[in-house]
Design a protein around this motif. Sequence first.
Motif, PDB file in Angstrom:
ATOM      1  N   GLU C 590       0.837  -1.201   0.000  1.00  0.00           N
ATOM      2  CA  GLU C 590       0.000   0.000   0.000  1.00  0.00           C
ATOM      3  C   GLU C 590       0.874   1.253   0.000  1.00  0.00           C
ATOM      4  O   GLU C 590       1.914   1.290   0.655  1.00  0.00           O
ATOM      5  CB  GLU C 590      -0.886   0.033   1.245  1.00  0.00           C
ATOM      6  N   VAL C 591       0.390   2.247  -0.699  1.00  0.00           N
ATOM      7  CA  VAL C 591       1.118   3.514  -0.772  1.00  0.00           C
ATOM      8  C   VAL C 591       1.326   4.097   0.632  1.00  0.00           C
ATOM      9  O   VAL C 591       2.382   4.617   0.952  1.00  0.00           O
ATOM     10  CB  VAL C 591       0.360   4.515  -1.681  1.00  0.00           C
ATOM     11  N   LYS C 592       0.337   3.956   1.480  1.00  0.00           N
ATOM     12  CA  LYS C 592       0.463   4.571   2.812  1.00  0.00           C
ATOM     13  C   LYS C 592       1.608   3.965   3.617  1.00  0.00           C
ATOM     14  O   LYS C 592       2.082   4.577   4.565  1.00  0.00           O
ATOM     15  CB  LYS C 592      -0.864   4.491   3.570  1.00  0.00           C
ATOM     16  N   LYS C 593       2.039   2.758   3.231  1.00  0.00           N
ATOM     17  CA  LYS C 593       3.143   2.145   3.960  1.00  0.00           C
ATOM     18  C   LYS C 593       4.506   2.600   3.437  1.00  0.00           C
ATOM     19  O   LYS C 593       5.524   2.307   4.063  1.00  0.00           O
ATOM     20  CB  LYS C 593       3.044   0.622   3.872  1.00  0.00           C
ATOM     21  N   ILE C 594       4.524   3.257   2.300  1.00  0.00           N
ATOM     22  CA  ILE C 594       5.823   3.672   1.760  1.00  0.00           C
ATOM     23  C   ILE C 594       5.947   5.181   1.523  1.00  0.00           C
ATOM     24  O   ILE C 594       7.030   5.680   1.265  1.00  0.00           O
ATOM     25  CB  ILE C 594       6.147   2.928   0.438  1.00  0.00           C
ATOM     26  N   CYS C 595       4.837   5.907   1.626  1.00  0.00           N
ATOM     27  CA  CYS C 595       4.917   7.322   1.244  1.00  0.00           C
ATOM     28  C   CYS C 595       5.679   8.155   2.277  1.00  0.00           C
ATOM     29  O   CYS C 595       6.059   9.290   1.996  1.00  0.00           O
ATOM     30  CB  CYS C 595       3.531   7.888   0.955  1.00  0.00           C
ATOM     31  N   TYR C 596       5.869   7.639   3.461  1.00  0.00           N
ATOM     32  CA  TYR C 596       6.758   8.307   4.422  1.00  0.00           C
ATOM     33  C   TYR C 596       7.993   7.429   4.646  1.00  0.00           C
ATOM     34  O   TYR C 596       8.547   7.355   5.733  1.00  0.00           O
ATOM     35  CB  TYR C 596       6.028   8.559   5.742  1.00  0.00           C
ATOM     36  N   GLY C 597       8.419   6.741   3.599  1.00  0.00           N
ATOM     37  CA  GLY C 597       9.478   5.752   3.728  1.00  0.00           C
ATOM     38  C   GLY C 597       8.883   4.447   4.219  1.00  0.00           C
ATOM     39  O   GLY C 597       7.720   4.384   4.632  1.00  0.00           O
ATOM     40  N   TYR C 598       9.686   3.386   4.145  1.00  0.00           N
ATOM     41  CA  TYR C 598       9.173   2.089   4.596  1.00  0.00           C
ATOM     42  C   TYR C 598       9.935   1.650   5.833  1.00  0.00           C
ATOM     43  O   TYR C 598      11.169   1.708   5.861  1.00  0.00           O
ATOM     44  CB  TYR C 598       9.344   1.044   3.492  1.00  0.00           C
ATOM     45  N   MET C 599       9.176   1.254   6.843  1.00  0.00           N
ATOM     46  CA  MET C 599       9.806   0.775   8.053  1.00  0.00           C
ATOM     47  C   MET C 599       9.709  -0.743   8.087  1.00  0.00           C
ATOM     48  O   MET C 599       8.619  -1.322   8.060  1.00  0.00           O
ATOM     49  CB  MET C 599       9.144   1.372   9.300  1.00  0.00           C
ATOM     50  N   PHE C 600      10.883  -1.372   8.126  1.00  0.00           N
ATOM     51  CA  PHE C 600      10.899  -2.833   8.221  1.00  0.00           C
ATOM     52  C   PHE C 600      10.464  -3.236   9.627  1.00  0.00           C
ATOM     53  O   PHE C 600      10.504  -2.416  10.562  1.00  0.00           O
ATOM     54  CB  PHE C 600      12.305  -3.354   7.916  1.00  0.00           C
ATOM     55  N   PRO C 601      10.042  -4.501   9.800  1.00  0.00           N
ATOM     56  CA  PRO C 601       9.526  -4.933  11.111  1.00  0.00           C
ATOM     57  C   PRO C 601      10.503  -4.636  12.249  1.00  0.00           C
ATOM     58  O   PRO C 601      10.089  -4.373  13.371  1.00  0.00           O
ATOM     59  CB  PRO C 601       9.331  -6.446  10.927  1.00  0.00           C
ATOM     60  N   ASN C 602      11.770  -4.631  11.971  1.00  0.00           N
ATOM     61  CA  ASN C 602      12.728  -4.385  13.060  1.00  0.00           C
ATOM     62  C   ASN C 602      12.984  -2.909  13.325  1.00  0.00           C
ATOM     63  O   ASN C 602      13.815  -2.545  14.117  1.00  0.00           O
ATOM     64  CB  ASN C 602      14.040  -5.092  12.753  1.00  0.00           C
ATOM     65  N   GLY C 603      12.251  -2.044  12.633  1.00  0.00           N
ATOM     66  CA  GLY C 603      12.423  -0.603  12.874  1.00  0.00           C
ATOM     67  C   GLY C 603      13.305   0.079  11.857  1.00  0.00           C
ATOM     68  O   GLY C 603      13.290   1.299  11.726  1.00  0.00           O
ATOM     69  N   ASN C 604      14.111  -0.663  11.118  1.00  0.00           N
ATOM     70  CA  ASN C 604      14.926  -0.043  10.065  1.00  0.00           C
ATOM     71  C   ASN C 604      14.009   0.626   9.063  1.00  0.00           C
ATOM     72  O   ASN C 604      12.947   0.095   8.730  1.00  0.00           O
ATOM     73  CB  ASN C 604      15.749  -1.084   9.312  1.00  0.00           C
ATOM     74  N   THR C 605      14.387   1.788   8.612  1.00  0.00           N
ATOM     75  CA  THR C 605      13.533   2.524   7.682  1.00  0.00           C
ATOM     76  C   THR C 605      14.337   2.966   6.465  1.00  0.00           C
ATOM     77  O   THR C 605      15.498   3.381   6.610  1.00  0.00           O
ATOM     78  CB  THR C 605      12.925   3.742   8.385  1.00  0.00           C
ATOM     79  N   ILE C 606      13.723   2.851   5.334  1.00  0.00           N
ATOM     80  CA  ILE C 606      14.361   3.379   4.118  1.00  0.00           C
ATOM     81  C   ILE C 606      13.473   4.452   3.501  1.00  0.00           C
ATOM     82  O   ILE C 606      12.261   4.429   3.643  1.00  0.00           O
ATOM     83  CB  ILE C 606      14.633   2.280   3.065  1.00  0.00           C
ATOM     84  N   GLY C 607      14.103   5.363   2.810  1.00  0.00           N
ATOM     85  CA  GLY C 607      13.362   6.441   2.141  1.00  0.00           C
ATOM     86  C   GLY C 607      12.842   7.420   3.181  1.00  0.00           C
ATOM     87  O   GLY C 607      13.057   7.261   4.374  1.00  0.00           O
ATOM     88  N   GLY C 608      12.216   8.441   2.747  1.00  0.00           N
ATOM     89  CA  GLY C 608      11.633   9.407   3.671  1.00  0.00           C
ATOM     90  C   GLY C 608      10.315   9.846   3.078  1.00  0.00           C
ATOM     91  O   GLY C 608       9.785   9.176   2.181  1.00  0.00           O
ATOM     92  N   GLN C 609       9.794  10.923   3.578  1.00  0.00           N
ATOM     93  CA  GLN C 609       8.520  11.375   2.993  1.00  0.00           C
ATOM     94  C   GLN C 609       8.732  11.736   1.524  1.00  0.00           C
ATOM     95  O   GLN C 609       9.781  12.254   1.146  1.00  0.00           O
ATOM     96  CB  GLN C 609       7.952  12.556   3.763  1.00  0.00           C
ATOM     97  N   ILE C 610       7.737  11.430   0.760  1.00  0.00           N
ATOM     98  CA  ILE C 610       7.852  11.642  -0.677  1.00  0.00           C
ATOM     99  C   ILE C 610       7.216  12.975  -1.055  1.00  0.00           C
ATOM    100  O   ILE C 610       6.074  13.269  -0.691  1.00  0.00           O
ATOM    101  CB  ILE C 610       7.185  10.477  -1.442  1.00  0.00           C
ATOM    102  N   ILE C 611       8.009  13.782  -1.738  1.00  0.00           N
ATOM    103  CA  ILE C 611       7.517  15.065  -2.250  1.00  0.00           C
ATOM    104  C   ILE C 611       7.793  15.083  -3.742  1.00  0.00           C
ATOM    105  O   ILE C 611       8.934  14.901  -4.164  1.00  0.00           O
ATOM    106  CB  ILE C 611       8.241  16.242  -1.560  1.00  0.00           C
ATOM    107  N   GLY C 612       6.743  15.251  -4.502  1.00  0.00           N
ATOM    108  CA  GLY C 612       6.916  15.305  -5.961  1.00  0.00           C
ATOM    109  C   GLY C 612       6.880  16.740  -6.423  1.00  0.00           C
ATOM    110  O   GLY C 612       6.123  17.551  -5.895  1.00  0.00           O
ATOM    111  N   ARG C 613       7.735  17.046  -7.368  1.00  0.00           N
ATOM    112  CA  ARG C 613       7.703  18.412  -7.867  1.00  0.00           C
ATOM    113  C   ARG C 613       7.684  18.409  -9.392  1.00  0.00           C
ATOM    114  O   ARG C 613       8.230  17.506 -10.034  1.00  0.00           O
ATOM    115  CB  ARG C 613       8.881  19.221  -7.331  1.00  0.00           C
ATOM    116  N   GLY C 614       7.023  19.429  -9.927  1.00  0.00           N
ATOM    117  CA  GLY C 614       6.945  19.519 -11.378  1.00  0.00           C
ATOM    118  C   GLY C 614       6.840  20.966 -11.804  1.00  0.00           C
ATOM    119  O   GLY C 614       6.427  21.842 -11.035  1.00  0.00           O
ATOM    120  N   ALA C 615       7.269  21.212 -13.011  1.00  0.00           N
ATOM    121  CA  ALA C 615       7.170  22.571 -13.547  1.00  0.00           C
ATOM    122  C   ALA C 615       6.930  22.484 -15.052  1.00  0.00           C
ATOM    123  O   ALA C 615       7.213  21.462 -15.675  1.00  0.00           O
ATOM    124  CB  ALA C 615       8.450  23.350 -13.264  1.00  0.00           C
ATOM    125  N   TYR C 616       6.393  23.563 -15.595  1.00  0.00           N
ATOM    126  CA  TYR C 616       6.119  23.562 -17.035  1.00  0.00           C
ATOM    127  C   TYR C 616       6.247  24.972 -17.591  1.00  0.00           C
ATOM    128  O   TYR C 616       5.852  25.946 -16.947  1.00  0.00           O
ATOM    129  CB  TYR C 616       4.705  23.047 -17.312  1.00  0.00           C
TER     130      TYR C 616
END
Lengths: 179, 284, 789
Positions: C590-616
Motif C-alpha cells: 500500500e502507498v500509505k506504507k511507503i509514502c513516508y518511507g518504509y519501516m521494516f519490522p525491526n524498525g529499520n527505515t528506508i526512504g523518507g517522505q515523498i515530495i513530488g515536484r513539477g514545472a512547465y
Amino acid sequence: MKEARCQLELRINGDTRLANAYPTDLLLDVLRDSFGLTGAKPGCRNGDCGACTVWVDGQPMKSCLLLAAECPGLEVTTIEGLKGGEMQRAFVEQFAFQCGYCTPGFIMNAEALSRLQPPPDEDTIRDWLQSNICRCTSYEEIRLAVREVIQRRSEGKLAEEAERLVEDGSGGMKGELNG
Amino acid sequence: MPMIPFPFDYYRPATLQEAVALFGELDAGGKRPLYYNGGTEILTLGRMREVHTEAVIDVKRIPECRMLGRHAGMFVWGASLTLSEVHDAGLFPLLGKTGAGVADRTSRNKITLGGNICSQFIYKEAVLPLLVTDSLVRIVGPTGDRVAPIGQLFDQTLRLGGGDLLVQAMTATGYAELPYVTIKRRKSSAIDYPLVTIAAIRTQEGMRFAFSGLCAFPFRSLEMEDILNNRELPIAQRIQLASAALPGPILNDIKGSALYRKHVWSVAMTEAMEALEKGASIGR
Amino acid sequence: MAPGESGGSALAEIGRSVPKKESFYKVTGTARYTGDRTEARYLHASLKISPHAHARILGIDVARARALPGVRAIVTGADCDVLTGEEIRDRPIVARDRVRYHGEVVAVVVADTETQARQAVDLIEVRYEPLPVVQSPTEAMRPGAPILHERLGEYEKGPGVVPVPGTNIASIIYVRLGDMTQGWALSETIVENAISFKPSDHAAMETRSAIAEILPDGRIHVVSSTQAPFAVKMYMAKYFGTEAGQVEVEAPLVGGAYGGKAAIQLELIAYLASRAAGGRPVKAMYTRLQDMITAPCHIGLEAIVRLGSTKEGKIVAAHLTYRFDGGAYDDKSSDVARAAAGDCTGPYAFEHLHCECLTVYTNHPYASAFRGYGHAELTFAIERAIDALAEELQIDPWTLRMINIARPGDLAPTRDLLNESNLGDLPACMERMKALAGWDDWKVRQVDDFRIRAKGISCFWKNSSIDPNASSGAIVSFNVDGSMNLDTGVVELGTGTRTVLAQILAERMRMRTERIHVRSVVDTAISPEHWKTVASRGVFMAGRAVLHAADDAIRQLKAIAACVLRADPEDLELGDEEVFVRGDPHVRIEVKKICYGYMFPNGNTIGGQIIGRGAYTQRRMNPMNPFTGEGTPGPEWNVGAHSVEVELDTRDCTYRIVKAISVNDAGRVMNRMGALGQIKGAMSMGLSFANRETFLFDNEARVQNPTLRDYSIFRYGENPEYVVEFVERPCLDGPYGARALGEHGLIGMPAALASALSRASGVRLNRLPLFPERIWRARMGYADDSVSL
C-alpha cells in the motif's frame, strides 16, 4: 462628528448576542465586524446585489438595507445559522456557483422561497431570485438547484429528514461531498 | 466601510402621539429628524450624502402604521406595510402589482408603502394606484389627525407639513372589482427604474391613468384623461393628443431619451387602452 | 497521445463532474475572501477619488482630515513618485499634479476605523482646474486633441510596446501578410463595416480588497483579491526596490475576477498606506463605486474592417483598423491590443492582410484584462463585417464562414503554421452548431403582428498569449493515510481549476480525486509559482506541472516499493493506492506504507517522505514583432461556434433572447459539469455585455452609472435557454488533450446577438450595447447619440 455607541441585544442564529454599535451601523457590518459572521457579503452596500441577504423574522432581506438598531426583538438568521442542508447540497450538486461570493445571499433567499406554501410557481421564483446577482453562472444552474428542492419539498419527501436535521443541528452537511 | 458618513440617533416610539411629539422635540433641537419606515432610502441616499439627518424616528412598529384590512367599505393600508406585504395580501392587485414593480423582492421586503410614496426619488410608483382610485390618506402631525383625498395633497410629491406623518391610505373596496392595467417598461433590465410606469383603471365614467417615469414626477392628469376617454377618436390619435397635454417635459436621462420614452409610453398606452376598452386587465 | 495518457485504460477521474473542492465552504458562508479578514490590529484605508475626468490638481488640503481622531496617516501623490504599469510605466499610484480619469485616487486616509477614515476623506479639500477631456480613440487622434501624457516618450516601457510620443497613441502594432495591392486586385466585392463600444466593467461580486503590512525586518506582506499574486510580488519588488523574496503575497479565494483582478493597483495603495502608518497592517476595500471606476475596467473599441472577396465568397484581402480605448493609463491595454492583433482576422485565413492595431489614451477609466482578452472585441468587428459581406454577396453567412475558416496548413496572422493539434476543429463545431440551431430550417420568422424571431451566428478563435517565459509549478505530497496534497500557484477564482488539477493528479496516480487535498489559498512564500491565473492557462500549464510532479512522486514510490517488494521498479505499477508487480499483482504494497518511507519490522527505515515536484513552461514561444506581427505569442488556437435566437417586438424594439448555443472544441472535457458551467457562465457574461453593459459618460467624461443599480447586468430569469456541446479534438500539448475553455463561451456572443437582432430588425447593428432604444433609433433613422446609449 461625535457619535455614541449603544448596546443592542440581538437575536442571531437563535442566540442572544450583545453588540456595541453605533445607531448608524448597518446590520451587515455588525454581523461581519462584531460577530465574525462574514457569510453576508458587502457586494454593493446599496441594496442592489443581494450578496448580504439574511433572514429577519424568516423574511429574506438585504442586511445593507437595515440598521442594526432596527433589529432588537427580531430573529436574525444568517447563512451560518441555516439549518437543513438541502438547498446547500442542491447548489453543490448542480454546480450552482463558481466564485461563491453571491452564494450565501442566494441560498438565504432561495431557502426562504422554497419554504413557501403553497410551493412557488415559476413567476414567483423569478420574482424572488431576481433580487440577487450572480456574475459567474448562467443562472440555469441555480434554477435547477432551487426547483429541485422546491419540488422535493412539495412532494413532502424531505419533511421528515428536514426535521431530523434541524434537531441534530448538523444541517446534513457531514461527509456529503465524497462519493 | 460604514454606509452612513454622518452620525444620527435612532428612536423607536410606540405610538403615533409619541412619534409626533418626538419629531417636534428633535426638530426644535435642530436635529433635522426624519420619520423612518423601511429606511432603505435614508440609508442609500445618506451614504451618498443626499439625505442628512441627526435623528431617525422608526415608526414601523406603531400599530396604526401596520394596519392592513377592510374597514367601512375601504381597504386600509398602513404606511409601514412593506410592498411585499401589500402584494402578498392580494386584496387589490393594481396596488399590489404596481408596488411589486419597485426594486426587487428582498428590497420590497423592507421598502414600505409610505416610504415609497414619500420617497425623494422621482418615481414613487406605489402612489399611482392611489391616485387613480381617489384614495384617502390619513396624516398625523402637530396639527392633529386628519384624513384627506390624496388628490388634494399629492402634487409631484406628497405635500406634508413639518412633522406630518403619513399613517395610512384608504381605498374604496369597489375598485378591486374594476378592470385595471399596470405596466412597467424599463430600459433593458428586469430590475430598474421605469422608462414609464402606467397604472390605470376603468370605472363607470371612464378610464383613469397615472404615470411615473414619463416626467420628473408621478402624476394623474384629468386633462389627459378627458382626451384619452374621447371615444370618438381612434386610440392612436387620443394618445397623440394626450401627449401634448403632459404636465411637464418628458424625462431625458441615462435610462432613456425623451424621444424614446415618449414612444415607449405610446406603445404601452395603446396596449393599456385596448385592454381597458375591452374590459380586460393587464397585470405584471 | 496527449500528455498524461497512458493508452488503453479508460479514464476514471478525467471528465467526471467532481464538485469544486471548496464547495461546502462556499454554501455555508465559511469560505473566506480577502475582505472577510478582520483583525483588531488592522488600520483601515479610505480613498479620496477625483470627481473630474481630466484636471490639474492645484492643491490638496488635508489639515482638517488629519486633525480628526483616529487618523494615522494621509497619503497623497507627493508621497510617492514611482510610476507603475506592466507595459508602460505611466501611472502614479496616487495622482500627482493631475488626474486623468473620473475616479482616480488623489489621497488615501489611514485611520483606526473605517468610519473615521471615511469621515476624514470627506474633509480633504482638493482644488482642481478642469481640463478638456478626450472621450474616444477618434477624438484622441484628432489634431489638436488634448494630450494625456506629454512625457510618453520618457516612460519606461516593455519590449514590443511602440508608443507614439506627442500623440495619445500608447502603442501601435501592425500585422501584415501577403500584398494588399494584389489582394484588392483580386477582390470582386469589397465591404467596409465599422463597429464601436465604450468601456464597461467586470463587476465581480467581490469588490477588490487588499491588506498590506511591512514587517519589522522589512518584509512586505500582502493579502489580496488577486488573480496574480506572483506578479504582485514581482512588481512590488520592482517598484519599491525590495528584494523579490522580501515580498509575500497571499491570495485567498477570489470572488470573481474575469481578468479584472490581474491588474495590480490596490495592493500598491495599501502598501503606501502601511508605509505611511509605520508599517502597520492596513486593510483597503474598494466600495462598489471605486471598484467600478477607480479600478481597471473592460476595454472599449472602435474598429473598421474592410474585406475584399471573390464573388464565390473567398476573402482575399482584409484591411483592419482597431483602435482600443485604453483609458487614462496603459496597464495591460496595449497587451490586450497585441493579443487582438495576433488573432486579428478571427478564425479565418486571409491571404492578404493589413492590420493596424492601436491602443489609445482617453479620459476614461483605464482598461485591463477582461475575459477573452481582446477577442470578444475583435470578433465583434470581424463577424459583423463577415455578415455584411454575406449580405452583399447573397451567400449564406454560415457557408461564407465555412469557405474562409482557417484549416491545418494555413498560416495564422502571426505566420505560425496551423496544424491539427494547435488549431481546434472549427468546422466540426460549425456543423454541430448549425444542426443545433436549426439554421437551415429558418433564419427569420414572423411570430405575430409585432414579433419577429431571428437567429444569428458567429465563430471565433483565441490563442492564449502570455509571457513567453511564463512558468507554472506543482508540489505534491502525501499524508500518512496515503491521501495526497496538491499545491500549485493557481488562484481559485471560481473556475474550479484547482479541482481539475486534483483530478489530473488523481488520474495520473490512479486514485480518487476525493483523496486529493487542495489548499484554497495561494501563498507566494510557499506555493510554487504560477505566472498569473489568467488566459485560461490554469489547467494547461499547471496541469502539465502536476503531471510532472505526479511522475516524480510515482518514481519515488516505485523506488521504495522496489526494495520492499524485491522487484525491478520498471516492473511496478501504481493503482488504487497500491504499488504492485505488473505481471504478478498480488505482490504489492500500500502507498500509505511507503509514502513516508518504509519501516521494516525491526524498525529499520528506508526512504523518507515523498515530495513530488513539477514545472512547465510553454514551448518555443516568442513575442510578436510590432511591425509585422510575426511571432509565436501562444501555443494553440481554440475555437468555437455560437448561435443566438431572439424575439424582437418591432413596436418598441424590446426583445427576448430565446436561446443561445455554443459548441466548443474542448480538446478533452476534464470536468463535465464544471466545463458546462464555465461555458454557460461566459455566454451569460457575453450576452449581458452585448445586451446592456456600458459605462455611460457625460460630456465631461464622468461615469453616470457607477452602481449596480444603474449599471445593470443579467439577473435570474433574464437568461435564455443555453445549449452547450463539446467537440473533443485533443491538443497534443494539453494535459489529457485539454484545451482552454474559461473565456470561450463569451467571445462570439456579442457578434451572434448583433447578428440575430440585425436580421430581426432589418438594420445593421454595429454598436454595443444593443439597447432597445439603440435598435429603435437605427430603425427610425435617428442619430445614435442619446445620453442613454
